[in-house]
Design a protein around this motif. Structure first.
Motif, PDB file in Angstrom:
ATOM      1  N   VAL A 250      31.113  11.391  -8.398  1.00  0.00           N
ATOM      2  CA  VAL A 250      30.930   9.878  -8.431  1.00  0.00           C
ATOM      3  C   VAL A 250      29.706   9.740  -9.363  1.00  0.00           C
ATOM      4  O   VAL A 250      28.565  10.252  -8.763  1.00  0.00           O
ATOM      5  N   THR A 251      29.968   8.832 -10.149  1.00  0.00           N
ATOM      6  CA  THR A 251      28.631   8.634 -11.164  1.00  0.00           C
ATOM      7  C   THR A 251      28.406   7.170 -11.387  1.00  0.00           C
ATOM      8  O   THR A 251      29.220   6.351 -11.553  1.00  0.00           O
ATOM      9  N   THR A 252      27.181   6.876 -11.086  1.00  0.00           N
ATOM     10  CA  THR A 252      26.514   5.703 -11.149  1.00  0.00           C
ATOM     11  C   THR A 252      26.929   4.912 -12.704  1.00  0.00           C
ATOM     12  O   THR A 252      26.469   5.612 -13.689  1.00  0.00           O
ATOM     13  N   PHE A 253      27.066   3.548 -12.674  1.00  0.00           N
ATOM     14  CA  PHE A 253      27.428   3.045 -14.361  1.00  0.00           C
ATOM     15  C   PHE A 253      26.026   3.112 -14.782  1.00  0.00           C
ATOM     16  O   PHE A 253      24.798   3.098 -14.176  1.00  0.00           O
ATOM     17  N   ARG A 254      26.034   3.894 -16.150  1.00  0.00           N
ATOM     18  CA  ARG A 254      24.737   3.832 -16.768  1.00  0.00           C
ATOM     19  C   ARG A 254      24.826   3.548 -18.037  1.00  0.00           C
ATOM     20  O   ARG A 254      26.123   3.479 -18.841  1.00  0.00           O
ATOM     21  N   THR A 255      23.932   3.506 -18.951  1.00  0.00           N
ATOM     22  CA  THR A 255      23.603   3.323 -20.356  1.00  0.00           C
ATOM     23  C   THR A 255      22.720   4.514 -20.654  1.00  0.00           C
ATOM     24  O   THR A 255      21.815   5.078 -19.950  1.00  0.00           O
ATOM     25  N   GLU A 256      22.932   4.990 -22.034  1.00  0.00           N
ATOM     26  CA  GLU A 256      22.009   6.320 -22.541  1.00  0.00           C
ATOM     27  C   GLU A 256      21.176   5.642 -23.831  1.00  0.00           C
ATOM     28  O   GLU A 256      21.703   4.819 -24.719  1.00  0.00           O
ATOM     29  N   SER A 257      19.764   6.167 -23.774  1.00  0.00           N
ATOM     30  CA  SER A 257      19.191   5.620 -24.815  1.00  0.00           C
ATOM     31  C   SER A 257      19.309   6.547 -26.024  1.00  0.00           C
ATOM     32  O   SER A 257      20.267   7.089 -26.086  1.00  0.00           O
ATOM     33  N   GLU A 258      18.368   6.620 -26.832  1.00  0.00           N
ATOM     34  CA  GLU A 258      18.426   7.401 -27.930  1.00  0.00           C
ATOM     35  C   GLU A 258      18.781   8.865 -27.431  1.00  0.00           C
ATOM     36  O   GLU A 258      18.028   9.199 -26.608  1.00  0.00           O
ATOM     37  N   TYR A 259      19.303   9.421 -28.402  1.00  0.00           N
ATOM     38  CA  TYR A 259      19.773  11.041 -27.956  1.00  0.00           C
ATOM     39  C   TYR A 259      18.796  11.954 -28.977  1.00  0.00           C
ATOM     40  O   TYR A 259      18.411  11.800 -30.060  1.00  0.00           O
ATOM     41  N   GLU A 260      18.665  13.092 -28.085  1.00  0.00           N
ATOM     42  CA  GLU A 260      17.732  13.958 -28.599  1.00  0.00           C
ATOM     43  C   GLU A 260      18.765  14.995 -29.315  1.00  0.00           C
ATOM     44  O   GLU A 260      19.624  15.523 -28.833  1.00  0.00           O
ATOM     45  N   LYS A 261      18.562  15.265 -30.651  1.00  0.00           N
ATOM     46  CA  LYS A 261      18.926  16.235 -31.355  1.00  0.00           C
ATOM     47  C   LYS A 261      20.710  16.169 -31.466  1.00  0.00           C
ATOM     48  O   LYS A 261      21.350  17.022 -31.307  1.00  0.00           O
ATOM     49  N   HIS A 262      20.815  14.776 -31.449  1.00  0.00           N
ATOM     50  CA  HIS A 262      22.329  14.493 -31.626  1.00  0.00           C
ATOM     51  C   HIS A 262      23.092  15.203 -30.445  1.00  0.00           C
ATOM     52  O   HIS A 262      24.313  15.409 -30.584  1.00  0.00           O
ATOM     53  N   ARG A 263      22.653  15.096 -29.168  1.00  0.00           N
ATOM     54  CA  ARG A 263      23.390  15.922 -28.292  1.00  0.00           C
ATOM     55  C   ARG A 263      23.213  15.054 -26.966  1.00  0.00           C
ATOM     56  O   ARG A 263      24.060  14.766 -26.129  1.00  0.00           O
ATOM     57  N   ARG A 264      22.067  15.155 -26.615  1.00  0.00           N
ATOM     58  CA  ARG A 264      21.540  14.615 -25.178  1.00  0.00           C
ATOM     59  C   ARG A 264      20.553  13.272 -25.014  1.00  0.00           C
ATOM     60  O   ARG A 264      19.958  13.281 -25.970  1.00  0.00           O
ATOM     61  N   PRO A 265      20.982  12.535 -24.296  1.00  0.00           N
ATOM     62  CA  PRO A 265      20.155  11.236 -24.202  1.00  0.00           C
ATOM     63  C   PRO A 265      19.005  11.374 -23.517  1.00  0.00           C
ATOM     64  O   PRO A 265      18.623  12.258 -22.804  1.00  0.00           O
ATOM     65  N   LEU A 266      17.734  11.134 -24.238  1.00  0.00           N
ATOM     66  CA  LEU A 266      16.466  11.030 -23.762  1.00  0.00           C
ATOM     67  C   LEU A 266      16.291  10.488 -22.262  1.00  0.00           C
ATOM     68  O   LEU A 266      15.395  10.927 -21.579  1.00  0.00           O
ATOM     69  N   GLN A 267      17.064   9.390 -22.487  1.00  0.00           N
ATOM     70  CA  GLN A 267      16.904   8.485 -20.953  1.00  0.00           C
ATOM     71  C   GLN A 267      18.167   7.997 -20.543  1.00  0.00           C
ATOM     72  O   GLN A 267      18.651   7.535 -21.432  1.00  0.00           O
ATOM     73  N   VAL A 268      18.385   8.094 -19.404  1.00  0.00           N
ATOM     74  CA  VAL A 268      19.500   7.490 -18.730  1.00  0.00           C
ATOM     75  C   VAL A 268      19.162   6.395 -17.904  1.00  0.00           C
ATOM     76  O   VAL A 268      18.306   6.205 -16.962  1.00  0.00           O
ATOM     77  N   GLU A 269      19.808   4.975 -18.266  1.00  0.00           N
ATOM     78  CA  GLU A 269      19.264   3.957 -17.225  1.00  0.00           C
ATOM     79  C   GLU A 269      20.472   3.394 -16.519  1.00  0.00           C
ATOM     80  O   GLU A 269      21.594   3.215 -16.895  1.00  0.00           O
ATOM     81  N   PHE A 270      20.426   3.236 -15.183  1.00  0.00           N
ATOM     82  CA  PHE A 270      21.574   2.964 -14.218  1.00  0.00           C
ATOM     83  C   PHE A 270      21.641   1.270 -14.458  1.00  0.00           C
ATOM     84  O   PHE A 270      20.703   0.729 -14.447  1.00  0.00           O
ATOM     85  N   ILE A 271      22.967   0.808 -14.602  1.00  0.00           N
ATOM     86  CA  ILE A 271      23.190  -0.430 -14.812  1.00  0.00           C
ATOM     87  C   ILE A 271      24.081  -0.838 -13.674  1.00  0.00           C
ATOM     88  O   ILE A 271      24.831  -0.017 -12.823  1.00  0.00           O
TER      89      ILE A 271
END
Length: 417
Positions: free
Chosen positions: A86-107
């Motif tokens: 079960v995952t909270t609705f989220r957006t993802e910020s700029e991605y690090e090294k084209h793989r992982r988001p630097l920051q996740v923001e719950f929406i």
């Protein structure tokens, strides 16, 4: 227009989890592959749920859960013997090294959560009543048999370069076309694949090679040359990606290891190049050795010129590399009409199936009994003599009986002295 689907059993089993979230005033939807496969009429393998509830709120609602990835908003809820992410609705910020988001923001809105996903067919949601929520027209793309990125394809691949391989995988898995804008973005950004861990590359390649349509996957990989841009160089990448021209019926081979071996048996791929490629892909050692054993059999059998004793060569290879590798090689040789021993495969299969013993454990004489029977101190000679006996048994020249084996060993022992 409202589109509604009957929920499959796995979703019905998960329904209490969805309904518990809704009863507490939160939004909750089935998302991802389970929705896509339900819309396609395919069996689903697992169930994912997205919700407006924050992770701590999810954990307060369900008595049994595991904080799987709280930083990404994921909680694994245990219900009725099953587990559900079960995952909270989220957006993802700029991605690090084209793989992982630097920051996740719950929406709080589902739209924003679906926007971060890779392909339109994976960006649909379904509520407890089976009603489809499809802001990016994924259902239309399913009907058109089209793979298309959500929103801007350039942005999606720059965020996460693994999505390029996923695009190829889904296109081959479902035999869909790839939208022109999405394909153009793959070509444009393929160099970004070097940022992706080789374990991730291998996992996607495994799914393609082991899937229902490996030939189509190879065709697409050859066309976009993605495997030329991995972080670690794959020496056999060119041949691996072009194997579809030689092995268009790859799906007829039973398992992924046999298919890998068939591809690597293509003209021009040496065993060192094959080994380096498999190591670069971070294949587990057992899997890599299984494939390389088939290639070693191929190297030896390819050298057969019709003059040497074929049964002796074949039997010796079975004893050296084992039954599993031998059967894999045999299935490839039987399937590949251009193989130099294609016409001999029935005979080779007959010999293989008729072998009374293939391993020293199956021999009715062990090292201790051999040493006692010859009145000698056990040593390296013991194993060598047992292997010699095993070959005679495997060739059906000597019965697999203790007394007869020992008698033959005594004859050889006397001749050596």
């Amino acid at each position: 227009m409202e589109v509604r689907f009957a929920l499959p059993n796995l979703m019905l089993q998960a329904l209490p989890v969805l309904e518990a979230l809704v009863q507490q005033g939160f939004e909750a939807f089935f998302v991802g592959g389970c929705v896509r496969d339900t819309a396609m009429g395919l069996p689903i393998k697992d169930v994912d749920i997205a919700t407006s509830a924050r992770p701590e709120q999810v954990m307060s609602i369900f008595p049994r859960c595991i904080p799987t990835g709280l930083q990404h908003g994921t909680v694994t809820v245990l219900h009725d013997g099953e587990s559900y992410e079960v995952t909270t609705f989220r957006t993802e910020s700029e991605y690090e090294k084209h793989r992982r988001p630097l920051q996740v923001e719950f929406i709080d809105r589902l739209d924003g959560d679906l926007l971060r996903r890779d392909l339109t067919i994976n960006a649909m949601a379904m509520n407890a009543a089976g009603e489809l929520y499809d802001p990016f027209r994924g259902l239309d793309d399913l009907k058109k048999r089209m793979i298309r990125c959500v929103g801007d394809a350039d942005a999606r691949f720059q965020e996460d370069a693994l999505r390029m391989l996923r695009t190829v995988r889904f296109a081959s898995q479902f035999e869909f076309a790839i939208a022109h804008s999405t394909w153009r973005a793959v070509i444009k950004h393929r160099e970004l694949l070097r940022h992706i861990a080789m374990e991730r590359v291998q996992a996607e390649l495994d799914r393609m090679i082991g899937g229902a349509h490996p030939g189509r996957a190879l065709h697409l990989l050859a066309a976009c040359k993605l495997l030329d841009y991995t972080g670690t160089v794959l020496p056999a990448a060119h041949k691996l990606a072009q194997g579809y021209t030689l092995y268009s019926g790859l799906d007829k081979l039973a398992d992924p290891d046999t298919r890998y071996a068939a591809l690597l048996m293509a003209e021009g791929i040496t065993i060192p190049d094959a080994e380096e490629t498999l190591k670069a892909l971070r294949l587990p050692t057992q899997k890599m050795n299984a494939i390389l054993s088939v290639l070693s059999i191929q190297t030896a059998m390819k050298q057969w010129n019709g003059k040497s004793d074929l049964r002796l060569v074949w039997t010796s290879l079975i004893l050296q590399y084992g039954e599993e590798a031998s059967r894999r090689w045999l299935s490839i040789a039987a399937w590949d009409r251009k193989h130099n021993l294609h016409d001999q495969t029935e005979l080779l299969d007959k010999w293989l199936n008729g072998m009374p013993a293939m391993t020293l454990k199956q021999l009715k004489l062990n090292g201790k009994q051999l040493a006692e029977g010859l009145q000698r101190v056990p040593g390296t000679w013991t194993g060598q003599l047992l292997k010699q006996l095993l070959l005679e048994v495997a060739l059906d020249k000597l019965p697999n009986e203790k007394e007869l084996l020992l008698k033959q060993a005594q004859i050889w022992n006397a001749e050596d002295r």
